[in-house]
Design a protein around this motif. Structure first.
Motif, PDB file in Angstrom:
ATOM      1  N   ARG A 657      -0.680 -14.512  -5.372  1.00 52.63           N
ATOM      2  CA  ARG A 657       0.509 -14.013  -4.664  1.00 52.63           C
ATOM      3  C   ARG A 657       0.445 -12.493  -4.493  1.00 52.63           C
ATOM      4  NH1 ARG A 657       4.318 -17.859  -3.905  1.00 52.63           N
ATOM      5  NH2 ARG A 657       4.203 -19.729  -5.208  1.00 52.63           N
ATOM      6  N   GLY A 658      -0.053 -11.803  -5.516  1.00 54.10           N
ATOM      7  CA  GLY A 658      -0.178 -10.357  -5.405  1.00 54.10           C
ATOM      8  C   GLY A 658      -1.142  -9.943  -4.304  1.00 54.10           C
ATOM      9  N   VAL A 659      -2.277 -10.640  -4.199  1.00 56.41           N
ATOM     10  CA  VAL A 659      -3.259 -10.300  -3.167  1.00 56.41           C
ATOM     11  C   VAL A 659      -2.735 -10.681  -1.778  1.00 56.41           C
ATOM     12  CG1 VAL A 659      -5.642 -10.578  -2.411  1.00 56.41           C
ATOM     13  CG2 VAL A 659      -5.122 -10.611  -4.835  1.00 56.41           C
ATOM     14  N   VAL A 660      -2.032 -11.824  -1.675  1.00 52.58           N
ATOM     15  CA  VAL A 660      -1.420 -12.191  -0.387  1.00 52.58           C
ATOM     16  C   VAL A 660      -0.443 -11.112   0.058  1.00 52.58           C
ATOM     17  CG1 VAL A 660       0.146 -13.816   0.748  1.00 52.58           C
ATOM     18  CG2 VAL A 660      -1.720 -14.677  -0.647  1.00 52.58           C
ATOM     19  N   TYR A 661       0.320 -10.575  -0.887  1.00 50.61           N
ATOM     20  CA  TYR A 661       1.246  -9.488  -0.557  1.00 50.61           C
ATOM     21  C   TYR A 661       0.476  -8.277  -0.032  1.00 50.61           C
ATOM     22  CZ  TYR A 661       4.434  -5.569  -1.285  1.00 50.61           C
ATOM     23  OH  TYR A 661       5.193  -4.440  -1.107  1.00 50.61           O
ATOM     24  N   LEU A 662      -0.625  -7.920  -0.669  1.00 51.24           N
ATOM     25  CA  LEU A 662      -1.412  -6.782  -0.210  1.00 51.24           C
ATOM     26  C   LEU A 662      -1.958  -7.009   1.188  1.00 51.24           C
ATOM     27  CD1 LEU A 662      -3.493  -5.963  -3.436  1.00 51.24           C
ATOM     28  CD2 LEU A 662      -1.506  -4.730  -2.564  1.00 51.24           C
ATOM     29  N   HIS A 663      -2.430  -8.220   1.460  1.00 45.09           N
ATOM     30  CA  HIS A 663      -3.103  -8.496   2.723  1.00 45.09           C
ATOM     31  C   HIS A 663      -2.153  -8.699   3.889  1.00 45.09           C
ATOM     32  CE1 HIS A 663      -7.162  -9.990   0.856  1.00 45.09           C
ATOM     33  NE2 HIS A 663      -6.856  -8.753   0.531  1.00 45.09           N
ATOM     34  N   ARG A 664      -0.973  -9.291   3.654  1.00 44.60           N
ATOM     35  CA  ARG A 664      -0.177  -9.674   4.814  1.00 44.60           C
ATOM     36  C   ARG A 664       1.322  -9.449   4.693  1.00 44.60           C
ATOM     37  NH1 ARG A 664      -0.756 -15.891   5.953  1.00 44.60           N
ATOM     38  NH2 ARG A 664       1.002 -15.458   7.302  1.00 44.60           N
ATOM     39  N   ASP A 665       1.869  -9.300   3.498  1.00 47.62           N
ATOM     40  CA  ASP A 665       3.319  -9.238   3.357  1.00 47.62           C
ATOM     41  C   ASP A 665       3.866  -7.843   3.088  1.00 47.62           C
ATOM     42  OD1 ASP A 665       3.562 -12.454   1.682  1.00 47.62           O
ATOM     43  OD2 ASP A 665       3.422 -11.915   3.791  1.00 47.62           O
ATOM     44  N   SER A 666       3.016  -6.883   2.714  1.00 46.12           N
ATOM     45  CA  SER A 666       3.499  -5.542   2.445  1.00 46.12           C
ATOM     46  C   SER A 666       3.577  -4.752   3.750  1.00 46.12           C
ATOM     47  CB  SER A 666       2.571  -4.817   1.466  1.00 46.12           C
ATOM     48  OG  SER A 666       1.306  -4.594   2.056  1.00 46.12           O
ATOM     49  N   ARG A 667       4.214  -3.591   3.682  1.00 49.38           N
ATOM     50  CA  ARG A 667       4.298  -2.743   4.860  1.00 49.38           C
ATOM     51  C   ARG A 667       2.927  -2.212   5.246  1.00 49.38           C
ATOM     52  NH1 ARG A 667       9.109   1.494   4.371  1.00 49.38           N
ATOM     53  NH2 ARG A 667       8.456   1.771   6.539  1.00 49.38           N
ATOM     54  N   LYS A 669      -1.337  -2.988   5.062  1.00 52.33           N
ATOM     55  CA  LYS A 669      -2.340  -4.025   4.832  1.00 52.33           C
ATOM     56  C   LYS A 669      -3.427  -3.407   3.962  1.00 52.33           C
ATOM     57  CE  LYS A 669      -5.410  -7.184   7.347  1.00 52.33           C
ATOM     58  NZ  LYS A 669      -5.871  -7.596   8.699  1.00 52.33           N
ATOM     59  N   ILE A 670      -3.537  -3.892   2.715  1.00 51.15           N
ATOM     60  CA  ILE A 670      -4.370  -3.246   1.703  1.00 51.15           C
ATOM     61  C   ILE A 670      -5.537  -4.146   1.326  1.00 51.15           C
ATOM     62  CG2 ILE A 670      -4.412  -2.194  -0.576  1.00 51.15           C
ATOM     63  CD1 ILE A 670      -2.571  -0.798   1.393  1.00 51.15           C
ATOM     64  N   ILE A 671      -6.738  -3.569   1.301  1.00 50.88           N
ATOM     65  CA  ILE A 671      -7.915  -4.237   0.739  1.00 50.88           C
ATOM     66  C   ILE A 671      -8.194  -3.568  -0.603  1.00 50.88           C
ATOM     67  CG2 ILE A 671     -10.286  -4.966   1.136  1.00 50.88           C
ATOM     68  CD1 ILE A 671      -8.240  -5.903   3.236  1.00 50.88           C
ATOM     69  N   HIS A 672      -8.139  -4.315  -1.695  1.00 51.79           N
ATOM     70  CA  HIS A 672      -8.211  -3.722  -3.042  1.00 51.79           C
ATOM     71  C   HIS A 672      -9.600  -3.208  -3.368  1.00 51.79           C
ATOM     72  CE1 HIS A 672      -8.217  -3.520  -7.452  1.00 51.79           C
ATOM     73  NE2 HIS A 672      -6.905  -3.396  -7.369  1.00 51.79           N
ATOM     74  N   ASP A 692      -5.158  -0.580 -10.715  1.00 52.19           N
ATOM     75  CA  ASP A 692      -6.317   0.225 -10.313  1.00 52.19           C
ATOM     76  C   ASP A 692      -6.561   0.144  -8.805  1.00 52.19           C
ATOM     77  OD1 ASP A 692      -9.484   0.872 -11.964  1.00 52.19           O
ATOM     78  OD2 ASP A 692      -8.531   1.825 -10.230  1.00 52.19           O
ATOM     79  N   PHE A 693      -5.822   0.957  -8.069  1.00 47.34           N
ATOM     80  CA  PHE A 693      -5.941   0.991  -6.617  1.00 47.34           C
ATOM     81  C   PHE A 693      -6.741   2.197  -6.132  1.00 47.34           C
ATOM     82  CE2 PHE A 693      -3.193  -2.384  -4.990  1.00 47.34           C
ATOM     83  CZ  PHE A 693      -2.614  -2.816  -6.177  1.00 47.34           C
ATOM     84  N   GLY A 694      -7.555   2.778  -7.018  1.00 45.73           N
ATOM     85  CA  GLY A 694      -8.336   3.946  -6.629  1.00 45.73           C
ATOM     86  C   GLY A 694      -9.347   3.659  -5.536  1.00 45.73           C
ATOM     87  N   MET A 695      -9.841   2.402  -5.469  1.00 47.14           N
ATOM     88  CA  MET A 695     -10.845   2.051  -4.468  1.00 47.14           C
ATOM     89  C   MET A 695     -10.245   1.389  -3.225  1.00 47.14           C
ATOM     90  SD  MET A 695     -13.133   3.076  -6.468  1.00 47.14           S
ATOM     91  CE  MET A 695     -13.474   3.227  -8.219  1.00 47.14           C
ATOM     92  N   ALA A 696      -8.931   1.162  -3.239  1.00 52.31           N
ATOM     93  CA  ALA A 696      -8.293   0.376  -2.171  1.00 52.31           C
ATOM     94  C   ALA A 696      -8.338   1.137  -0.850  1.00 52.31           C
ATOM     95  CB  ALA A 696      -6.854   0.054  -2.548  1.00 52.31           C
ATOM     96  N   ARG A 697      -8.282   0.367   0.246  1.00 56.24           N
ATOM     97  CA  ARG A 697      -8.269   0.941   1.582  1.00 56.24           C
ATOM     98  C   ARG A 697      -7.145   0.331   2.389  1.00 56.24           C
ATOM     99  NH1 ARG A 697     -13.140   3.149   3.643  1.00 56.24           N
ATOM    100  NH2 ARG A 697     -12.120   3.125   5.661  1.00 56.24           N
ATOM    101  N   ILE A 698      -6.512   1.161   3.227  1.00 53.56           N
ATOM    102  CA  ILE A 698      -5.457   0.696   4.124  1.00 53.56           C
ATOM    103  C   ILE A 698      -6.086   0.240   5.427  1.00 53.56           C
ATOM    104  CG2 ILE A 698      -3.368   1.347   5.372  1.00 53.56           C
ATOM    105  CD1 ILE A 698      -2.886   3.495   3.299  1.00 53.56           C
ATOM    106  N   PHE A 699      -5.691  -0.954   5.877  1.00 56.69           N
ATOM    107  CA  PHE A 699      -6.128  -1.493   7.164  1.00 56.69           C
ATOM    108  C   PHE A 699      -4.958  -1.492   8.125  1.00 56.69           C
ATOM    109  CE2 PHE A 699     -10.161  -2.154   5.921  1.00 56.69           C
ATOM    110  CZ  PHE A 699     -10.847  -3.276   6.357  1.00 56.69           C
ATOM    111  N   GLY A 700      -5.237  -1.356   9.432  1.00 58.04           N
ATOM    112  CA  GLY A 700      -4.240  -1.665  10.442  1.00 58.04           C
ATOM    113  C   GLY A 700      -4.043  -3.164  10.488  1.00 58.04           C
ATOM    114  N   PHE A 701      -2.843  -3.630  10.907  1.00 59.75           N
ATOM    115  CA  PHE A 701      -2.555  -5.058  10.870  1.00 59.75           C
ATOM    116  C   PHE A 701      -3.398  -5.841  11.870  1.00 59.75           C
ATOM    117  CE2 PHE A 701       1.114  -3.942   8.350  1.00 59.75           C
ATOM    118  CZ  PHE A 701       1.178  -5.016   7.483  1.00 59.75           C
ATOM    119  N   ASN A 702      -3.997  -5.147  12.850  1.00 57.16           N
ATOM    120  CA  ASN A 702      -4.895  -5.821  13.789  1.00 57.16           C
ATOM    121  C   ASN A 702      -6.354  -5.571  13.442  1.00 57.16           C
ATOM    122  OD1 ASN A 702      -2.805  -6.869  15.400  1.00 57.16           O
ATOM    123  ND2 ASN A 702      -2.576  -4.897  16.441  1.00 57.16           N
ATOM    124  N   GLN A 703      -6.599  -4.881  12.323  1.00 52.92           N
ATOM    125  CA  GLN A 703      -7.959  -4.576  11.904  1.00 52.92           C
ATOM    126  C   GLN A 703      -8.473  -5.666  10.990  1.00 52.92           C
ATOM    127  OE1 GLN A 703      -8.285  -0.800   9.920  1.00 52.92           O
ATOM    128  NE2 GLN A 703     -10.499  -0.895   9.700  1.00 52.92           N
TER     129      GLN A 703
END
Length: 871
Positions: A657-667, A669-672, A692-703
């Motif tokens: 559920r946490g990863v689903v939130y990162l990928h599609r439900d948060s404001r 779009k986060i790749i951990h 530990d979100f030091g390596m995470a990247r923000i994606f555009g919702f169409n990316q």
């Protein structure tokens, strides 16, 4: 009135009897009708893949003859009818392409046309093709010919995958579902399913019986992922039922459905009573089964409870299902007590803006709002496109005296209600529905003189603190100015010296010391967490007793973690990055910015941060339990350290559920990019929290994907495309989650363990046992004696193997993964054998490696990046 609508089961084969013209049915081994070709009663055409069949039939119990499309190998179920309003009375009818190029049905008794496609085109040289998606298409007689007509634009009671239901707002043309009149009569019945194109859109069923045109059912508002009124379509995932609006262009708005497993059919069926059923084909039972249905609860009917009331979905009997909103009372108490709730409720107190009398001291406060969770939002909202966040939305509602409620949904925007709150439903199912904020007069929220007195006291206290603080700062400034005389001692320099975040220009100068006073604060006001604090180094030192050894919780490649206590008594865990960790200022800022903008029960909460001198510090919520790896990789069988299977299963679901939130439900779009067991922390109730979100990247919702020259992460958890080519996407996190899932099930690390049968890693070992139908041998042996959930273990291993497939296109999304974990009736695809290995030799440490560009990886494998004894 009946407590439930009787849903008629049409899945039995005898529901549809195909009456034949002779003792042997003649089927054309083609999928096309050509010019000058007649298809007589008893003959059919079959789609190329042998899926659908077009021919004459009679419904159960009827002698009338219709032309329809049916599933050939799935119970012979009819999915479309041509001449539904004009049946043939005998078997003399036939189909052909008429002189004008249209497909027609002819009554052989008098050669009259009883049905035609009625398409307008200039060329009369046409053919009719039945394809494998159940669509009958009239087109030009050439390979790339134009399409003039299709049955998908004229559906009856069945909604097939890819078929579009919606409206062209420019032309007003609608594509709607329409029920049969009865089981044996396919003529149009009294119920029509259509799309309401008002923003945000929703699906409606209208009751047109006896000349009425009344709303019978509504799906709830489309929030970009699901309908708020469908319980089985929760916020986390659509449970294999996906809807898209890709054609919402140039005024067109259509919804379509998709099969979860493309090899098996799925459809939506509207029965003669106006009830929808989502049907899947059950391979074992060889029949259609209901995945979900609507109109099986009193609350599913439109406006059961009337205005300003709530229908509770956990009360499935026609009694006590309706409640007035707080601040409202039944409009007619006698009728309400009799169970007639259509009159609804009325407000007890006027809003402040509605009061014309003189405002007394008790009435100086504005109206307020009360929050309701898990709600099917009321019908008829107004979308305010200029209100771009929750605060602006609330203010817009307060400014409008007619506004009775509001909500802000990230994927929709600001919605307010200025009409009656009608057809509002409360769900008992977690993760269903949305938040709703109901407006009330302030006294109904606990207002009045007591609040006014408290407000006055607060002002006095605040004023005293402000004056005292000003005097203290003036004293400190004088001392500081005297000390720094001649080195820049303006008031601005003094203010800068009080704040501990360095400017990026100084940070970017690698190897240079941080200049004294060279600091700035970070703005978290836009979409972030305003509760994130900027600490001074002294604050952290005092909280941790100057990083005392007794407060040390653990350490890893990043540095150390210390327990601390703030002056207000709040406990924190301080992550102190070491200079040799490889995590520089970029990773530090990345973690601060991301976590401050993410709020979810399965993500760790950031309390504050500090950079001062050479220290980089992060303060998190303190969690007394250890990180996940300490539990599942331990050797003890004590109850205090061993996670039983129900708890492990709950942890797996929570991580998903946490990863689903990162990928599609948060404001965002986060790749951990560094998901692993040591980065899963457990709170006091053993709920998992991703850290530990030091390596995470923000994606555009169409990316969908990105490439990097700096490969960071942990060997053993990295997907093949990322480790070898620097390509990362949502599917990279899916791979990591698959490894974590298998580790939780087995209690073994992916690396550092010598697996039998020459398996090079845990996925390979798991696949071999799964393929040999020995899946339960993978279960952590410490759980065997108290274990009674074999089906869950088998499912978890199966899902884990789907996630760690080498080809990213073969892996499910995290949303699909969560659905497979929480739903027992989803048919899982067959995983492919994992071949990829980047673990190194078992038992050997792989602290770091390098990419082709020579950049060092941040995390190791056998030595996790984060080792924490408690948080």
């Amino acid at each position: 009135m009946h407590s439930k609508v009787a849903l008629i089961d049409f899945s039995c084969l005898h529901w549809l009897i195909l009456v034949v013209y002779s003792t042997s049915i003649c089927c054309f081994a083609v999928d096309t009708i050509y010019q000058n070709q007649q298809i007589v009663d008893g003959q059919t055409i079959i789609s190329a893949g042998n899926v659908f069949e077009l021919g004459f039939f009679s419904p159960n119990g009827s002698t009338a003859r219709y032309v329809g499309i049916l599933y050939r190998e799935y119970g012979g179920r009819v999915v479309w009818v041509a001449n539904r309003e004009r049946p043939l009375m005998d078997t003399s009818g036939f189909m052909m392409i008429g002189g004008d190029g249209n497909l027609v049905i002819i009554d052989g008794n008098d050669n009259s046309t009883i049905w035609s496609t009625r398409a307008n085109f200039t060329s009369g040289d046409t053919t009719v093709v039945l394809n494998d998606i159940g669509n009958l298409v009239l087109r030009e007689n050439k390979s790339d010919g134009l399409q003039f007509w299709q049955s998908f634009d004229h559906p009856s009671e069945t909604w097939l995958p890819i078929m579009k239901i919606g409206v062209d707002q420019r032309t007003g043309e609608e594509i709607n579902l329409s029920s049969w009149k009865s089981e044996d009569n396919p003529s149009q019945g009294g119920f029509v399913g259509s799309v309401d194109p008002t923003e945000p859109p929703q699906f409606l069923i209208w009751n047109n019986n006896n000349g009425s045109h009344l709303k019978h059912y509504r799906s709830g508002l489309w929030n970009g992922r699901s309908f708020t009124g469908l319980r089985f379509m929760n916020r986390d995932y659509l449970n294999g039922f996906t809807i898209n609006t890709d054609d919402q262009l140039e005024g067109k708005l259509y919804f379509s459905i998709a099969s979860f497993e493309e090899s098996l059919p799925r459809l939506i069926y509207m029965n003669p009573l106006g009830a929808l059923q989502l049907l899947d084909w059950d391979v074992e039972k060889m029949e259609w089964t209901k995945f979900a249905a609507i109109l099986n609860s009193p609350c599913d009917y439109y406006a059961t409870c009337g205005p300003y009331s709530i229908c509770n979905d956990d009360d499935n009997e026609w009694s006590d299902v309706c409640d007035c909103f707080p601040g409202y009372v039944p409009n007619n108490i006698d009728e309400w007590d009799k169970g007639n709730w259509k009159g609804g409720c009325v407000r007890k107190e006027k809003f402040r803006c509605e009061r014309n009398d003189t405002i007394s001291m008790d009435d100086v406060e504005e109206d307020g709002f009360i929050e309701f969770q898990r709600m099917n939002l009321p019908d008829l909202p107004t979308l305010l496109k200029n209100s771009t966040d929750k605060d602006l939305c609330q203010a817009a509602c307060l400014r409008n005296c007619s506004c009775t409620a509001y909500t802000y949904v990230d994927t929709i925007g600001c919605l307010i209600w200025v009409d009656d709150l009608i057809d509002t439903q409360s769900y008992s199912t977690a993760n269903s529905g949305e938040l709703l904020y109901l407006r009330l007069y302030h006294s109904e929220l606990g207002g009045g003189k007591r609040r006014l007195k408290g407000f006055a006291i607060a002002i006095i206290v605040a004023s005293t603190v402000l004056v005292g603080s000003s005097l203290f700062l003036a004293y400190v400034f004088c001392r500081w100015r005297k000390k720094n005389k001649g080195r820049g001692s303006s008031l601005g320099d003094f203010i800068k010296s009080l704040i501990c975040f360095p400017r990026r220009s100084a940070i970017a100068n690698k190897g240079s010391a941080y200049a004294t006073g060279d600091y700035h604060t970070y703005d978290f006001s836009r979409g972030g967490n305003s509760e994130v604090h900027i600490f001074s180094l002294k604050d952290i030192q005092v909280a941790t007793e100057f990083f005392a050894l007794k407060n040390k919780l653990g350490e890893g490649g990043f540095g150390s973690v210390y327990k601390g206590k703030l002056p207000n008594g709040e406990q924190i865990a301080v992550k102190r990055l070491s200079r040799s960790s490889g995590q520089g200022i970029q990773e530090f800022e990345n973690e601060v910015i991301l976590i401050s903008k993410l709020q979810h029960r399965n993500l760790v909460n950031l309390i504050g941060f500090c950079i001062q001198e050479e220290e980089k510090l992060l303060a998190y919520e303190y969690m007394p339990n250890k990180s996940l790896d300490k539990f599942i990789f331990g050797t003890s069988s004590d109850d205090e350290t061993l996670l039983d299977w129900p708890l492990r299963y709950a942890i797996i679901e929570g991580i998903a559920r946490g990863v689903v939130y990162l990928h599609r439900d948060s404001r965002l779009k986060i790749i951990h990019r560094d998901l692993k067991t040591s980065n899963i922390l457990l709170d006091e109730e053993m709920n998992p929290k991703i850290s530990d979100f030091g390596m995470a990247r923000i994606f555009g919702f169409n990316q969908n994907a990105a490439n990097t020259n700096r490969v960071v992460g942990t060997y053993g958890y990295m997907s093949p495309e990322y480790a070898m080519h620097g390509m990362f996407s949502e599917k990279s996190d899916v791979f990591s989650f698959g490894v974590v899932l298998l580790e939780i099930v087995t209690g073994r690390r992916n690396s550092g363990y010598l697996y039998p049968n020459d398996s090079i890693n845990l996925p390979s070992h798991a696949w071999q046992l799964w393929n040999e139908e020995k899946t339960l041998e993978l279960l952590d042996q410490r759980l065997v004696e108290s274990f009674d959930h074999p089906s869950q273990v088998i499912k978890c291993v199966h899902v884990g193997l789907l996630c760690v497939q080498d080809n990213q296109n073969d892996r499910p999304t995290m949303a699909n993964t969560l659905s497979m974990l929480i739903n027992d009736n989803v048919i899982l695809p067959i995983p492919k054998q994992p071949m990829f290995n980047i673990n190194g030799r078992p038992g050997k440490e792989n602290r770091s490696s390098t990419s082709d560009e020579g950049q060092t990886l941040v995390s190791g494998n056998s030595m996790p990046t984060t080792i924490i004894e408690g948080r």
